[in-house]
Design a protein around this motif. Sequence first.
Motif, PDB file in Angstrom:
ATOM      1  N   PHE A 167       0.162   6.013  35.221  1.00 14.40           N
ATOM      2  CA  PHE A 167      -1.115   5.302  35.281  1.00 14.40           C
ATOM      3  C   PHE A 167      -2.146   6.112  36.085  1.00 14.40           C
ATOM      4  O   PHE A 167      -2.623   5.665  37.132  1.00 14.40           O
ATOM      5  CB  PHE A 167      -0.927   3.926  35.939  1.00 14.40           C
ATOM      6  CG  PHE A 167       0.134   3.074  35.297  1.00 14.40           C
ATOM      7  CD1 PHE A 167      -0.018   2.612  33.998  1.00 14.40           C
ATOM      8  CD2 PHE A 167       1.281   2.735  35.990  1.00 14.40           C
ATOM      9  CE1 PHE A 167       0.957   1.821  33.409  1.00 14.40           C
ATOM     10  CE2 PHE A 167       2.259   1.953  35.413  1.00 14.40           C
ATOM     11  CZ  PHE A 167       2.097   1.495  34.112  1.00 14.40           C
ATOM     12  N   PRO A 168      -2.534   7.289  35.603  1.00 15.11           N
ATOM     13  CA  PRO A 168      -3.447   8.135  36.385  1.00 15.11           C
ATOM     14  C   PRO A 168      -4.815   7.495  36.609  1.00 15.11           C
ATOM     15  O   PRO A 168      -5.461   7.761  37.624  1.00 15.11           O
ATOM     16  CB  PRO A 168      -3.563   9.414  35.544  1.00 15.11           C
ATOM     17  CG  PRO A 168      -3.183   9.007  34.168  1.00 15.11           C
ATOM     18  CD  PRO A 168      -2.191   7.881  34.324  1.00 15.11           C
ATOM     19  N   ASN A 169      -5.241   6.628  35.702  1.00 13.01           N
ATOM     20  CA  ASN A 169      -6.543   5.983  35.855  1.00 13.01           C
ATOM     21  C   ASN A 169      -6.526   4.898  36.935  1.00 13.01           C
ATOM     22  O   ASN A 169      -7.575   4.392  37.323  1.00 13.01           O
ATOM     23  CB  ASN A 169      -7.005   5.381  34.530  1.00 13.01           C
ATOM     24  CG  ASN A 169      -5.997   4.398  33.959  1.00 13.01           C
ATOM     25  OD1 ASN A 169      -4.793   4.603  34.075  1.00 13.01           O
ATOM     26  ND2 ASN A 169      -6.476   3.349  33.333  1.00 13.01           N
ATOM     27  N   LEU A 170      -5.348   4.550  37.442  1.00 13.60           N
ATOM     28  CA  LEU A 170      -5.223   3.529  38.490  1.00 13.60           C
ATOM     29  C   LEU A 170      -4.770   4.132  39.824  1.00 13.60           C
ATOM     30  O   LEU A 170      -4.287   3.428  40.702  1.00 13.60           O
ATOM     31  CB  LEU A 170      -4.236   2.439  38.051  1.00 13.60           C
ATOM     32  CG  LEU A 170      -4.624   1.661  36.800  1.00 13.60           C
ATOM     33  CD1 LEU A 170      -3.493   0.745  36.367  1.00 13.60           C
ATOM     34  CD2 LEU A 170      -5.893   0.871  37.043  1.00 13.60           C
ATOM     35  N   TYR A 226       1.561  -6.023  38.352  1.00  7.17           N
ATOM     36  CA  TYR A 226       1.123  -6.085  39.739  1.00  7.17           C
ATOM     37  C   TYR A 226      -0.240  -5.400  39.879  1.00  7.17           C
ATOM     38  O   TYR A 226      -1.148  -5.924  40.541  1.00  7.17           O
ATOM     39  CB  TYR A 226       2.163  -5.395  40.625  1.00  7.17           C
ATOM     40  CG  TYR A 226       2.237  -5.894  42.028  1.00  7.17           C
ATOM     41  CD1 TYR A 226       3.272  -6.739  42.436  1.00  7.17           C
ATOM     42  CD2 TYR A 226       1.305  -5.516  42.985  1.00  7.17           C
ATOM     43  CE1 TYR A 226       3.363  -7.197  43.732  1.00  7.17           C
ATOM     44  CE2 TYR A 226       1.388  -5.987  44.290  1.00  7.17           C
ATOM     45  CZ  TYR A 226       2.418  -6.811  44.656  1.00  7.17           C
ATOM     46  OH  TYR A 226       2.511  -7.268  45.941  1.00  7.17           O
ATOM     47  N   LEU A 227      -0.366  -4.234  39.248  1.00  5.15           N
ATOM     48  CA  LEU A 227      -1.632  -3.501  39.299  1.00  5.15           C
ATOM     49  C   LEU A 227      -2.757  -4.284  38.648  1.00  5.15           C
ATOM     50  O   LEU A 227      -3.864  -4.354  39.191  1.00  5.15           O
ATOM     51  CB  LEU A 227      -1.479  -2.137  38.617  1.00  5.15           C
ATOM     52  CG  LEU A 227      -0.637  -1.103  39.365  1.00  5.15           C
ATOM     53  CD1 LEU A 227      -0.307   0.070  38.452  1.00  5.15           C
ATOM     54  CD2 LEU A 227      -1.344  -0.641  40.619  1.00  5.15           C
ATOM     55  N   ARG A 228      -2.483  -4.876  37.509  1.00  2.00           N
ATOM     56  CA  ARG A 228      -3.512  -5.681  36.822  1.00  2.00           C
ATOM     57  C   ARG A 228      -3.932  -6.877  37.667  1.00  2.00           C
ATOM     58  O   ARG A 228      -5.102  -7.229  37.707  1.00  2.00           O
ATOM     59  CB  ARG A 228      -2.977  -6.167  35.477  1.00  2.00           C
ATOM     60  CG  ARG A 228      -2.891  -5.064  34.443  1.00  2.00           C
ATOM     61  CD  ARG A 228      -2.473  -5.625  33.135  1.00  2.00           C
ATOM     62  NE  ARG A 228      -3.337  -6.760  32.836  1.00  2.00           N
ATOM     63  CZ  ARG A 228      -3.722  -7.123  31.646  1.00  2.00           C
ATOM     64  NH1 ARG A 228      -3.308  -6.458  30.613  1.00  2.00           N
ATOM     65  NH2 ARG A 228      -4.497  -8.174  31.458  1.00  2.00           N
ATOM     66  N   ASP A 229      -2.974  -7.506  38.326  1.00  2.00           N
ATOM     67  CA  ASP A 229      -3.271  -8.665  39.146  1.00  2.00           C
ATOM     68  C   ASP A 229      -4.039  -8.328  40.423  1.00  2.00           C
ATOM     69  O   ASP A 229      -4.644  -9.200  41.029  1.00  2.00           O
ATOM     70  CB  ASP A 229      -1.973  -9.396  39.539  1.00  2.00           C
ATOM     71  CG  ASP A 229      -1.282 -10.063  38.356  1.00  2.00           C
ATOM     72  OD1 ASP A 229      -1.909 -10.192  37.283  1.00  2.00           O
ATOM     73  OD2 ASP A 229      -0.102 -10.409  38.507  1.00  2.00           O
ATOM     74  N   ASN A 230      -4.001  -7.056  40.825  1.00  2.00           N
ATOM     75  CA  ASN A 230      -4.604  -6.661  42.099  1.00  2.00           C
ATOM     76  C   ASN A 230      -5.759  -5.668  41.947  1.00  2.00           C
ATOM     77  O   ASN A 230      -6.120  -5.007  42.894  1.00  2.00           O
ATOM     78  CB  ASN A 230      -3.526  -6.071  43.012  1.00  2.00           C
ATOM     79  CG  ASN A 230      -2.609  -7.131  43.533  1.00  2.00           C
ATOM     80  OD1 ASN A 230      -2.949  -7.865  44.451  1.00  2.00           O
ATOM     81  ND2 ASN A 230      -1.432  -7.261  42.927  1.00  2.00           N
ATOM     82  N   GLN A 231      -6.327  -5.587  40.774  1.00  2.00           N
ATOM     83  CA  GLN A 231      -7.482  -4.691  40.590  1.00  2.00           C
ATOM     84  C   GLN A 231      -8.744  -5.359  41.041  1.00  2.00           C
ATOM     85  O   GLN A 231      -8.957  -6.503  40.986  1.00  2.00           O
ATOM     86  CB  GLN A 231      -7.615  -4.283  39.130  1.00  2.00           C
ATOM     87  CG  GLN A 231      -6.884  -3.010  38.852  1.00  2.00           C
ATOM     88  CD  GLN A 231      -7.246  -2.453  37.497  1.00  2.00           C
ATOM     89  OE1 GLN A 231      -7.275  -3.166  36.509  1.00  2.00           O
ATOM     90  NE2 GLN A 231      -7.515  -1.174  37.455  1.00  2.00           N
TER      91      GLN A 231
END
Length: 80
Positions: free
Chosen positions: A12-15, A75-80
């Motif tokens: 996930f380089p964009n994150l 987790y990443l989607r929920d915490n962006q």
Amino acid sequence: MLGETHDILHEFPNLEETIRNLHHNDPEFAGLMERHDSLDSEIRQLEVLNQPIDDFNMEEMKKNRALLKDQIYQYLRDNQ
């Protein structure tokens, strides 16, 4: 692909900024990420060194890595 890197920053380089922030500030996320990257490293090492492991166990390891990746992405989607 044999020996291909699947660590979370490569996946996930964009994150990257979110990943680094959560890894530093959220122990639950850090634990998920470290379990994923450790399992990925173990899989790569077995593939590259052609260590003896049966196909069933290798597939289970890869399934577990995919499940961890899915959890991390959520987790990443929920915490962006």
